[in-house]
Design an enzyme around this catalytic site. Structure first.
Site, PDB file in Angstrom:
ATOM      1  N   PHE A 236     -18.670  -5.796   8.832  1.00 24.23           N
ATOM      2  CA  PHE A 236     -17.964  -4.653   9.411  1.00 24.23           C
ATOM      3  C   PHE A 236     -18.893  -3.707  10.168  1.00 24.23           C
ATOM      4  CE2 PHE A 236     -13.421  -4.829   8.418  1.00 24.23           C
ATOM      5  CZ  PHE A 236     -13.446  -6.082   7.836  1.00 24.23           C
TER       6      PHE A 236
ATOM      7  N   GLU B 248      -4.034  -4.910  -2.591  1.00 21.81           N
ATOM      8  CA  GLU B 248      -4.324  -6.145  -1.871  1.00 21.81           C
ATOM      9  C   GLU B 248      -5.505  -5.913  -0.935  1.00 21.81           C
ATOM     10  OE1 GLU B 248      -2.877  -9.249  -2.162  1.00 21.81           O
ATOM     11  OE2 GLU B 248      -4.762  -9.385  -1.069  1.00 21.81           O
TER      12      GLU B 248
ATOM     13  N   LYS C  70      -2.955   3.415   9.478  1.00 24.58           N
ATOM     14  CA  LYS C  70      -1.956   3.978   8.554  1.00 24.58           C
ATOM     15  C   LYS C  70      -2.644   4.530   7.300  1.00 24.58           C
ATOM     16  CE  LYS C  70       0.775   0.898   6.636  1.00 24.58           C
ATOM     17  NZ  LYS C  70       1.203   0.643   5.283  1.00 24.58           N
TER      18      LYS C  70
ATOM     19  N   THR D  76       0.862  -1.182   0.000  1.00 24.15           N
ATOM     20  CA  THR D  76       0.000   0.000   0.000  1.00 24.15           C
ATOM     21  C   THR D  76       0.893   1.224   0.000  1.00 24.15           C
ATOM     22  OG1 THR D  76      -1.640  -1.235   1.219  1.00 24.15           O
ATOM     23  CG2 THR D  76      -1.891   1.144   1.216  1.00 24.15           C
TER      24      THR D  76
ATOM     25  N   GLY E 150      -7.877  -2.155  15.019  1.00 25.20           N
ATOM     26  CA  GLY E 150      -6.436  -2.046  15.208  1.00 25.20           C
ATOM     27  C   GLY E 150      -5.773  -2.584  13.965  1.00 25.20           C
TER      28      GLY E 150
ATOM     29  N   CYS F 131      -3.189  -1.584   9.092  1.00 28.06           N
ATOM     30  CA  CYS F 131      -3.720  -1.016   7.840  1.00 28.06           C
ATOM     31  C   CYS F 131      -4.644   0.173   8.035  1.00 28.06           C
ATOM     32  CB  CYS F 131      -4.439  -2.105   7.066  1.00 28.06           C
ATOM     33  SG  CYS F 131      -3.372  -3.514   6.777  1.00 28.06           S
TER      34      CYS F 131
ATOM     35  N   ARG G 166       0.577  -5.030  15.711  1.00 28.58           N
ATOM     36  CA  ARG G 166       0.648  -3.623  15.306  1.00 28.58           C
ATOM     37  C   ARG G 166      -0.686  -2.920  15.604  1.00 28.58           C
ATOM     38  NH1 ARG G 166       3.001  -4.409   9.389  1.00 28.58           N
ATOM     39  NH2 ARG G 166       1.745  -6.287   9.591  1.00 28.58           N
TER      40      ARG G 166
HETATM   41  C1  UGA Z   1      -7.849  -4.799   6.434  1.00 31.35           C
HETATM   42  C2  UGA Z   1      -8.883  -4.921   5.300  1.00 31.35           C
HETATM   43  O1  UGA Z   1     -10.052  -5.583   5.797  1.00 31.35           O
HETATM   44  C3  UGA Z   1      -8.317  -5.695   4.112  1.00 31.35           C
HETATM   45  O2  UGA Z   1      -9.262  -5.696   3.058  1.00 31.35           O
HETATM   46  C4  UGA Z   1      -7.016  -5.016   3.659  1.00 31.35           C
HETATM   47  O3  UGA Z   1      -6.406  -5.749   2.607  1.00 31.35           O
HETATM   48  C5  UGA Z   1      -6.046  -4.948   4.820  1.00 31.35           C
HETATM   49  O4  UGA Z   1      -6.654  -4.207   5.905  1.00 31.35           O
HETATM   50  C6  UGA Z   1      -4.774  -4.252   4.361  1.00 31.35           C
HETATM   51  O5  UGA Z   1      -4.848  -3.087   3.979  1.00 31.35           O
HETATM   52  O6  UGA Z   1      -3.732  -4.907   4.293  1.00 31.35           O
HETATM   53  P1  UGA Z   1      -6.974  -6.430   8.378  1.00 31.35           P
HETATM   54  O7  UGA Z   1      -6.466  -5.161   8.995  1.00 31.35           O
HETATM   55  O8  UGA Z   1      -6.041  -7.571   8.202  1.00 31.35           O
HETATM   56  O9  UGA Z   1      -7.572  -6.124   6.909  1.00 31.35           O
HETATM   57  O10 UGA Z   1      -8.178  -6.989   9.245  1.00 31.35           O
HETATM   58  P2  UGA Z   1      -9.747  -6.684   9.334  1.00 31.35           P
HETATM   59  O11 UGA Z   1     -10.461  -7.959   9.352  1.00 31.35           O
HETATM   60  O12 UGA Z   1     -10.175  -5.675   8.349  1.00 31.35           O
HETATM   61  O13 UGA Z   1      -9.854  -6.054  10.797  1.00 31.35           O
HETATM   62  C7  UGA Z   1      -9.274  -4.793  11.118  1.00 31.35           C
HETATM   63  C8  UGA Z   1      -9.702  -4.378  12.510  1.00 31.35           C
HETATM   64  O14 UGA Z   1     -11.084  -4.031  12.539  1.00 31.35           O
HETATM   65  C9  UGA Z   1      -9.535  -5.465  13.566  1.00 31.35           C
HETATM   66  O15 UGA Z   1      -8.978  -4.901  14.730  1.00 31.35           O
HETATM   67  C10 UGA Z   1     -10.944  -5.946  13.830  1.00 31.35           C
HETATM   68  O16 UGA Z   1     -11.118  -6.441  15.119  1.00 31.35           O
HETATM   69  C11 UGA Z   1     -11.736  -4.663  13.620  1.00 31.35           C
HETATM   70  N1  UGA Z   1     -13.144  -4.882  13.247  1.00 31.35           N
HETATM   71  C12 UGA Z   1     -13.477  -5.490  12.080  1.00 31.35           C
HETATM   72  C13 UGA Z   1     -14.152  -4.418  14.089  1.00 31.35           C
HETATM   73  O17 UGA Z   1     -13.882  -3.836  15.160  1.00 31.35           O
HETATM   74  N2  UGA Z   1     -15.471  -4.596  13.723  1.00 31.35           N
HETATM   75  C14 UGA Z   1     -15.810  -5.193  12.566  1.00 31.35           C
HETATM   76  O18 UGA Z   1     -17.043  -5.313  12.285  1.00 31.35           O
HETATM   77  C15 UGA Z   1     -14.794  -5.665  11.722  1.00 31.35           C
END
Ligand code: UGA
Length: 467
Positions: free
Chosen positions: A272, A156, A286, A120, A280, A283, A350
């Protein structure tokens, strides 16, 4: 096709293993010799479910190296998947991207190679990468590249913890380039995923409804912006439901029912909308910061994205406020935290909420006990300065604790013997930071169950007062 992947972090390794699994010849390169040595012996340096299994299945077509000379010449596609960590100034640190681009340029040796930005990167980086490769090529070869490469963006969308599933069965594939030849090459590369023509691994079955995957081909800048716009939208969806959860508590509504009630509207969607401690990971924080700062370079304010960040920051304070209101005094209390990783099924720490919450509690004079099924070792290595007690089981976290907070919704935490646990706690207070536990059952056992945006029944409070 012959593929080279620079960087064996979450994105690079997952991409490499999946592309090798569907039939491409892949070379993964990393400058970290220890990582490459581990990978050569079949061990993965990160925790990602089924990665070792898929790596073993893809083994005939995947190789690991530290040498650009080995990886780049002859490659049809080179992915840059190096880290772009936040720099002290807030923007992404692009030193690894610069180094990778220069090293690729110095070693290009093929009729035509597409260099793909998978990391990214700030919008506009495609052009910068192009000029770095061009300069390095000219310096190394003493001639102009004359159409032997072109730069593309292929953002990605994989989520840590389900990275392989997201790569093999994506909702869409986005490729961006100003050169049609690159788009053709990337179409051919992703064909097995687009048509879903590969045999699904038994441990990662294909979702039943998935027949074909759409490919979105765009110009370079649009593909780069799609990545940021997608992550910011997901982040603000979470912040929105968290903001509503605050109001839900005050008016006596239940956020899970509210989320369902709005999420079933197809225009909104269910995913979501899970309220809790907030997002947290490396991604969302940042990327939303980068979006705001890129917009500022163009004299554009982004109040919605800024608000999503502020609401998320506030959710961490909500945890401390809830504990304060339940315990009255925090100084001298023992608080147990279940979960350190920023989400389940990963050991990534992270911007993990647990770390911020632990720091806030320590500042307030609490003793903090923590447990995580996979991230403890990493925590010990990466955060030696945080004065918490690492416990080897969730039960130990709760022993003599004044309250336990579920921070990361690891599935095993739902199946604990909560009845036995309640008996070992000083006061059976349970703050479910992810709204995943069975509130009615826990209250029945005698816990004071506190959720995030959920209703605390008055009758239960009466029982507590009598007790
Ligand atoms: C996120 C995106 O979902 C991906 O599509 C993207 O590729 C990635 O960032 C990236 O840029 O590399 P990720 O950070 O791995 O993926 O995980 P997520 O499943 O999106 O969760 C992110 C945070 O949101 C977690 O802390 C999770 O607990 C929180 N979350 C998620 C919530 O608090 N509520 C929700 O309904 C969903």
């Amino acid at each position: 096709m012959r593929i080279a992947i620079i960087g064996t972090g979450y994105v690079g390794l997952t991409t490499g293993v999946c592309l090798a699994y569907v039939g491409h010849e892949v070379q993964c390169l990393d400058t970290d010799t220890a990582k490459i040595a581990a990978l050569k012996s079949g061990r993965t340096p990160i925790y990602e479910p089924f990665l070792e299994e898929l790596l073993a299945d893809a083994a005939p077509r995947i190789r690991f190296t530290t040498s650009y000379e080995e990886a780049i010449p002859g490659a049809d596609v080179v992915f840059i998947a190096v880290g772009t960590p936040p720099s002290p100034g807030g923007g992404p640190d692009l030193q690894y991207l610069r180094l990778a681009s220069q090293s690729i340029g110095a070693h290009l040796d093929h009729e035509f190679t597409v260099v793909v930005n998978k990391s990214t990167v700030p919008i506009g980086s495609g052009n910068w990468v192009d000029s770095l490769i061009r300069e390095a090529y000219e310096t190394a070869k003493g001639k102009r590249p004359a159409g032997c490469f072109s730069v593309a963006s292929n953002p990605e969308f994989l989520r840590e913890g389900s990275g392989l599933h997201d790569s093999l069965y994506p909702d869409r594939v986005v490729v961006g380039s100003d050169d049609p030849k690159s788009l053709d090459t990337l179409y051919a590369l992703y064909r097995p995923m687009l048509d879903q023509s590969f045999t699904a691994p038994t441990y990662l079955p294909r979702p039943e409804a998935l027949a074909a995957v759409p490919l979105i081909a765009t110009d370079l800048a649009s593909a780069e912006l799609i990545k940021y716009a997608a992550n910011a939208f997901l982040a603000l969806k979470i912040s929105y439901i968290n903001e509503i959860s605050q109001l839900a508590e005050r008016v006596g509504a239940d956020i899970a029912q509210v989320a369902k009630g709005i999420g079933l509207d197809a225009r909104i969607g269910m995913r979501f909308l899970h309220a809790g401690i907030g997002w947290g990971g490396s991604c969302f924080g940042k990327d939303t910061a980068a979006l705001v700062s890129t917009a500022a370079e163009y004299s554009l304010d982004m109040p919605i994205v800024k608000a999503a960040r502020e609401v998320n920051r506030r959710q961490r304070d909500v945890v401390v406020e809830k504990l304060l209101s339940a315990l009255r005094i925090l100084k001298g209390r023992t608080i147990g935290l279940l979960g350190l990783a920023f989400k389940p099924n990963t050991d990534d720490l992270r911007e993990a909420p647990a770390i911020e919450i632990a720091k806030k509690l320590i500042e307030r004079g609490c003793k903090v006990r923590v447990h995580d099924p996979v991230a403890m070792e990493r925590f010990r290595r990466e955060y030696p300065g945080i004065d918490v007690i690492l416990c080897d089981s969730p039960e130990k976290v709760a022993e003599n604790a004044d309250a336990v907070v579920l921070v990361t919704e690891w599935p095993q935490y739902s199946d604990l013997d909560w009845e036995a646990i309640a008996k070992t706690m000083r006061t059976p207070i349970l703050l479910d930071g992810r709204n995943v536990l069975d509130a009615a059952r826990l209250r029945g056992i005698g816990f004071r169950y506190i959720g995030m945006g959920t209703v605390e029944p008055a009758a239960h409070l009466d029982v507590l007062v009598k007790a």
